[in-house]
Design a protein around this motif. Structure first.
Motif, mmCIF file in Angstrom:
data_model
loop_
_atom_site.group_PDB
_atom_site.id
_atom_site.type_symbol
_atom_site.label_atom_id
_atom_site.label_comp_id
_atom_site.label_asym_id
_atom_site.label_seq_id
_atom_site.Cartn_x
_atom_site.Cartn_y
_atom_site.Cartn_z
ATOM 1 N N ARG A 93 0.587 -1.471 0.063
ATOM 2 C CA ARG A 93 -0.078 -0.244 0.036
ATOM 3 C C ARG A 93 0.802 0.771 -0.161
ATOM 4 N N TRP A 94 0.455 1.902 -0.588
ATOM 5 C CA TRP A 94 0.594 3.350 -1.156
ATOM 6 C C TRP A 94 0.667 4.521 0.199
ATOM 7 N N LEU A 95 0.942 5.272 1.248
ATOM 8 C CA LEU A 95 0.317 5.276 2.070
ATOM 9 C C LEU A 95 0.377 6.638 2.304
ATOM 10 N N LYS A 96 1.472 7.559 1.672
ATOM 11 C CA LYS A 96 1.192 9.160 1.460
ATOM 12 C C LYS A 96 2.424 9.300 0.192
ATOM 13 N N PRO A 97 1.778 10.308 -0.134
ATOM 14 C CA PRO A 97 3.095 11.009 -2.213
ATOM 15 C C PRO A 97 4.515 10.800 -1.148
ATOM 16 N N VAL A 98 4.548 11.321 -1.844
ATOM 17 C CA VAL A 98 6.501 11.386 -1.368
ATOM 18 C C VAL A 98 6.540 12.584 -2.454
ATOM 19 N N TYR A 99 7.595 13.549 -1.887
ATOM 20 C CA TYR A 99 7.349 14.884 -2.497
ATOM 21 C C TYR A 99 9.062 14.557 -2.709
ATOM 22 N N GLU A 100 9.925 15.985 -4.129
ATOM 23 C CA GLU A 100 11.160 16.350 -4.065
ATOM 24 C C GLU A 100 11.143 17.011 -2.571
ATOM 25 N N GLY A 101 12.940 16.452 -2.173
ATOM 26 C CA GLY A 101 12.985 16.794 -0.278
ATOM 27 C C GLY A 101 12.749 16.418 0.726
ATOM 28 N N ASP A 102 11.715 14.633 0.449
ATOM 29 C CA ASP A 102 11.907 13.872 1.405
ATOM 30 C C ASP A 102 12.176 12.999 1.278
ATOM 31 N N THR A 103 12.898 12.907 2.640
ATOM 32 C CA THR A 103 14.137 11.744 3.065
ATOM 33 C C THR A 103 13.120 10.763 3.308
ATOM 34 N N LEU A 104 13.659 9.277 2.969
ATOM 35 C CA LEU A 104 12.884 8.297 2.814
ATOM 36 C C LEU A 104 13.969 7.217 3.532
ATOM 37 N N ARG A 105 13.471 6.349 4.624
ATOM 38 C CA ARG A 105 14.440 5.219 5.389
ATOM 39 C C ARG A 105 13.712 4.468 5.104
ATOM 40 N N SER A 106 14.136 2.811 5.416
ATOM 41 C CA SER A 106 13.406 1.326 5.756
ATOM 42 C C SER A 106 13.839 0.741 6.628
ATOM 43 N N THR A 107 12.505 0.201 7.065
ATOM 44 C CA THR A 107 12.897 -0.919 8.148
ATOM 45 C C THR A 107 11.862 -2.251 7.216
ATOM 46 N N SER A 108 12.171 -3.200 7.617
ATOM 47 C CA SER A 108 11.958 -5.177 7.538
ATOM 48 C C SER A 108 11.674 -5.704 8.360
ATOM 49 N N GLU A 109 10.328 -7.072 8.267
ATOM 50 C CA GLU A 109 10.849 -7.453 9.438
ATOM 51 C C GLU A 109 10.276 -8.880 9.178
ATOM 52 N N VAL A 110 11.362 -9.740 9.736
ATOM 53 C CA VAL A 110 10.581 -10.923 8.783
ATOM 54 C C VAL A 110 9.167 -11.981 9.336
ATOM 55 N N ILE A 111 9.059 -11.932 8.961
ATOM 56 C CA ILE A 111 7.419 -12.945 9.058
ATOM 57 C C ILE A 111 7.424 -14.366 8.330
ATOM 58 N N GLY A 112 9.105 -14.812 7.723
ATOM 59 C CA GLY A 112 8.057 -16.248 7.494
ATOM 60 C C GLY A 112 9.286 -16.027 7.099
ATOM 61 N N LEU A 113 9.687 -18.047 7.218
ATOM 62 C CA LEU A 113 11.101 -18.835 6.857
ATOM 63 C C LEU A 113 10.373 -20.382 6.286
ATOM 64 N N LYS A 114 10.705 -20.425 5.118
ATOM 65 C CA LYS A 114 10.901 -21.902 4.445
ATOM 66 C C LYS A 114 12.353 -22.516 4.021
ATOM 67 N N GLN A 115 12.812 -23.239 4.383
ATOM 68 C CA GLN A 115 14.013 -23.953 4.427
ATOM 69 C C GLN A 115 13.484 -25.051 2.387
ATOM 70 N N ASN A 116 14.264 -24.871 1.250
ATOM 71 C CA ASN A 116 13.784 -25.795 0.094
ATOM 72 C C ASN A 116 14.149 -26.778 0.194
#
Length: 343
Positions: A93-116
């Motif tokens: 989901r895109w929750l807010k538009p991103v405009y010139e001058g905005d600073t973006l960073r990211s975080t991730s949560e591991v929600i699943g694992l499955k060995q092949n």
């Protein structure tokens, strides 16, 4: 003590692990210029401040997919540096538009694992959020990646495959504050087709094609600071080819879809997606779309349209899977998304 980072391998992930990704990025007008240089991107809302202001926004945002690439690129050193392939997406989901001058960073949560079953790789599921300088979440999505194991004898983790919604409900889509298509200018947008002109089940051949160039996909991958080895190091794959970043194919197909869907302006939801077959330079990419659903919104003049976007190696349009249910060899991308369109 080693100073370099070899990247995470499958056994380095644990369920519930939260990863704060490095190197925030301030976006500028340069992102827009390069994005429009790399792809034939022409959607009016992302090309003109005046058009965006007439649609109720303060100015023209950065293309939704350009913002996605910035957020995605932050995650690569921690999630997919040692990936074999990026397998799919959901609940975006895109929750807010991103405009010139905005600073973006990211975080991730591991929600699943499955060995092949081969014991050499495993699938890691992560939910990623992109935040701006005000700690507002501008977008979120789930993706799953096949990652190599460092030690094939390392014990397999407990298998946890998250239950993910196949479709984002229309009422859960977030429409940018102020957006209003009541006075939408169809002459300036490039096409007269509005939300009411499309029917569920309708298919659209976007006609045009673009041949992939090595230099362009390398520039794009560097622009988004995507460091995955398969995109840069020709010795990393047995065939000696550099795999084209799947996001490059997504943006290219979206840009091609302008011819027939010029008024599908803002992407607000990513229901699902699969990179069906690998892409390499020299291929000619074409695209077609299918209308999967439509929904009204409570915003003046704005309707939501759910689209399947398929990129191919120039194969026949409207053909997706064979009799065995598998993707046809010519199919590169199968993307299911929601967009906003004037009613």
């Amino acid at each position: 003590m080693a100073k370099t980072n070899p990247g995470r391998f499958f056994e380095d992930y644990t369920l519930g692990q939260v990863i704060e990704h490095a190197v925030p990025r301030t976006v500028s007008g340069g992102e827009r210029a390069l994005y429009h240089a790399l792809y034939p991107a022409r959607h009016a809302l992302y090309s003109s401040d005046a058009f965006a202001q007439a649609s109720g926004l303060p100015k023209s945002p950065i293309d939704d997919l350009a913002a996605f690439h910035v957020v995605f690129g932050k995650t690569v050193p921690d999630v997919s540096l040692n990936a074999v392939a990026n397998l799919g997406y959901a609940e975006g989901r895109w929750l807010k538009p991103v405009y010139e001058g905005d600073t973006l960073r990211s975080t991730s949560e591991v929600i699943g694992l499955k060995q092949n079953s081969n014991g050499k790789t495993g699938v890691v599921y992560v939910r990623t959020r992109g935040m701006n300088q005000n700690d507002d979440v501008v977008m979120e999505y789930v993706r799953w990646v096949m990652v190599r194991k460092r030690d094939v004898d390392a014990p397999a983790p407990e298998t946890v495959v998250p239950a993910l919604n196949k479709v984002i409900a229309a009422e859960d889509l977030v429409i940018p504050e102020g957006l209003d298509f009541s006075n939408y200018n169809f002459a300036l947008s490039g096409e007269a087709h509005r939300w009411g002109d499309y029917e569920v089940g309708e298919t659209i051949d976007h006609v045009d094609g673009v041949t992939l160039e090595e230099a362009e996909h390398m520039l794009a991958t560097r622009l988004w600071q995507n460091t995955a080895k398969v995109h840069f190091d020709a010795t990393f794959r047995p065939d000696g080819q550099r795999l084209i970043y799947g996001g490059h194919i997504i943006s290219l197909a979206r840009a091609l879809s302008f011819n027939g869907l010029a008024n599908a302006q803002m992407i607000v939801g990513l229901n699902g997606g699969a990179h069906a077959n690998p892409a390499f330079s020299g291929l000619t990419v074409k695209a077609w779309s299918e209308v999967l659903d439509k929904a009204e919104t409570n915003v003046p003049g704005v309707g939501a349209i759910r689209l399947r976007l398929v990129a191919t190696k120039g194969g026949a349009p409207f053909e997706l899977r064979g009799e065995d249910g598998k993707y046809l060899p010519d199919v590169l991308l199968d993307l299911d998304y929601w967009a906003l369109m004037p009613i």
